[in-house]
Design a protein around this motif. Structure first.
Motif, mmCIF file in Angstrom:
data_model
loop_
_atom_site.group_PDB
_atom_site.id
_atom_site.type_symbol
_atom_site.label_atom_id
_atom_site.label_comp_id
_atom_site.label_asym_id
_atom_site.label_seq_id
_atom_site.Cartn_x
_atom_site.Cartn_y
_atom_site.Cartn_z
ATOM 1 N N PRO A 190 83.608 23.243 16.922
ATOM 2 C CA PRO A 190 82.148 23.106 17.001
ATOM 3 C C PRO A 190 81.497 23.407 15.646
ATOM 4 O O PRO A 190 81.992 24.232 14.873
ATOM 5 C CB PRO A 190 81.751 24.157 18.053
ATOM 6 N N GLY A 213 79.381 24.976 12.811
ATOM 7 C CA GLY A 213 78.942 26.340 12.558
ATOM 8 C C GLY A 213 79.944 27.399 12.958
ATOM 9 O O GLY A 213 79.621 28.607 12.920
ATOM 10 N N THR A 214 81.158 27.000 13.321
ATOM 11 C CA THR A 214 82.177 27.975 13.741
ATOM 12 C C THR A 214 82.827 28.642 12.538
ATOM 13 O O THR A 214 83.194 27.969 11.577
ATOM 14 C CB THR A 214 83.270 27.293 14.588
ATOM 15 N N GLU A 215 82.975 29.941 12.572
ATOM 16 C CA GLU A 215 83.684 30.690 11.524
ATOM 17 C C GLU A 215 85.165 30.722 11.873
ATOM 18 O O GLU A 215 85.544 31.110 12.982
ATOM 19 C CB GLU A 215 83.148 32.107 11.422
ATOM 20 N N SER A 236 86.515 32.146 26.559
ATOM 21 C CA SER A 236 87.379 31.797 25.436
ATOM 22 C C SER A 236 88.115 30.505 25.771
ATOM 23 O O SER A 236 88.277 30.147 26.942
ATOM 24 C CB SER A 236 88.389 32.912 25.140
ATOM 25 N N LYS A 290 80.876 32.208 18.176
ATOM 26 C CA LYS A 290 81.046 31.033 17.313
ATOM 27 C C LYS A 290 82.130 31.289 16.272
ATOM 28 O O LYS A 290 81.968 31.013 15.080
ATOM 29 C CB LYS A 290 79.719 30.662 16.636
ATOM 30 N N SER A 291 83.238 31.843 16.741
ATOM 31 C CA SER A 291 84.368 32.126 15.847
ATOM 32 C C SER A 291 85.651 31.586 16.462
ATOM 33 O O SER A 291 85.769 31.472 17.690
ATOM 34 C CB SER A 291 84.499 33.635 15.606
ATOM 35 N N TYR A 348 89.291 30.134 20.539
ATOM 36 C CA TYR A 348 87.869 29.981 20.220
ATOM 37 C C TYR A 348 87.036 30.880 21.125
ATOM 38 O O TYR A 348 87.246 30.930 22.338
ATOM 39 C CB TYR A 348 87.449 28.524 20.396
ATOM 40 N N TYR A 349 86.048 31.614 20.514
ATOM 41 C CA TYR A 349 85.160 32.513 21.234
ATOM 42 C C TYR A 349 83.736 31.971 21.146
ATOM 43 O O TYR A 349 83.042 32.187 20.139
ATOM 44 C CB TYR A 349 85.230 33.918 20.638
ATOM 45 N N PRO A 350 83.277 31.245 22.181
ATOM 46 C CA PRO A 350 81.947 30.609 22.117
ATOM 47 C C PRO A 350 80.806 31.586 21.865
ATOM 48 O O PRO A 350 79.861 31.247 21.138
ATOM 49 C CB PRO A 350 81.810 29.962 23.505
ATOM 50 N N ASN A 351 80.866 32.783 22.444
ATOM 51 C CA ASN A 351 79.767 33.736 22.273
ATOM 52 C C ASN A 351 79.574 34.163 20.830
ATOM 53 O O ASN A 351 78.477 34.559 20.423
ATOM 54 C CB ASN A 351 80.000 34.979 23.131
#
Length: 248
Positions: free
Chosen positions: A237, A239-241, A113, A130-131, A125-128
């Motif tokens: 990034p 495509g991030t929700e 994170s 994409k949120s 932000y949680y890269p795994n």
């Protein structure tokens, strides 16, 4: 709804109600951030109890160092002991801070994170997945009490007004205990135990939560070198929700 989850965990983007952190993916709670970031500023270890006057002198020395070197960055190893989990959660990463209220914290491993604040907004932000969660600061929301705890501990400006403070001199530095005075902060944590070396650099912190959970963080490779301003800016990034758990 899990009481105080808006403060400590946030809202899971896949559910309309709050979930406790151990029921979903590990997430950096505000409590954990308070523990992690407070370690970067205060410093301590235990032997001879300091008088009230000596505690004030110690705080003055720490503030003087902060004034001449407002930046700090360090690697960390962290262990979170949670009552309802059989094993502690162990993580590592790096943290950056710039006085008075900018910080960045990156957690590595299986559940990475990135937490970034420029003093006006806080992003997690949680890269795994994409949120990203976005929080606005300075609107007297429940989150502000936690951020106030972070900045008070990091700046140590008027910290006596927010905490009952005791300290002791040890062979290798100092130990300090900070107990919050105000109810809003008491809901986040019961106390900070901070270990500082003779250079007034934090080496270890332990934070106790009212429900019995505990967070121990050890810092290494500390530096006071200037930090680029872009470190405290969050670049979303593609495509991030994005969710706003506490509203806009």
């Amino acid at each position: 709804m899990c009481k105080n989850d808006l403060i400590l965990v946030g809202t899971d983007r896949r559910a309309a109600h709050c979930r406790c952190a151990w029921r979903s993916r590990p997430r950096p709670t505000l409590l954990w951030l308070v523990a992690g970031l407070a370690l970067l500023l205060c410093q301590s270890a235990r032997a001879d109890t300091l008088s009230e006057a000596d505690v004030k002198n110690l705080l003055a020395r720490i503030r003087e160092k902060r004034a001449t070197a407002p930046y700090v960055q360090a690697d960390f190893q962290e262990e979170k002991t949670i009552r309802l989990m059989n094993k502690p959660i162990v993580s590592s990463g790096k943290a950056w801070f710039q006085a008075p209220n900018k910080f960045r914290r990156e957690v590595k491993g299986n559940s990475p994170s990135i937490t970034v604040s420029d003093g006006r907004q806080l992003w997690i932000y949680y890269p795994n997945f994409k949120s990203a969660e976005r929080y606005s600061l300075g609107k007297r929301s429940p989150l502000d009490a936690g951020v106030a705890a972070i900045t008070a501990a990091l700046n140590l400006e008027n910290v006596e007004a927010s905490y009952h403070i005791t300290a002791a001199k040890t062979e290798k530095g100092y130990e300090m205990e900070l107990i919050p005075r105000h109810p809003s902060m008491k809901r986040l944590f019961q106390k900070f135990n901070l270990r500082l070396n003779d250079e007034l650099q934090v080496e270890r912190t332990e934070m106790s939560q009212p429900n019995g959970d505990r967070i121990v963080t050890v810092y290494s490779n500390q530096s006071r070198a200037p930090i680029p301003s872009s470190t405290f800016e969050f670049s979303l990034p593609a495509g991030t929700e994005i969710t706003t758990p506490l509203g806009r």
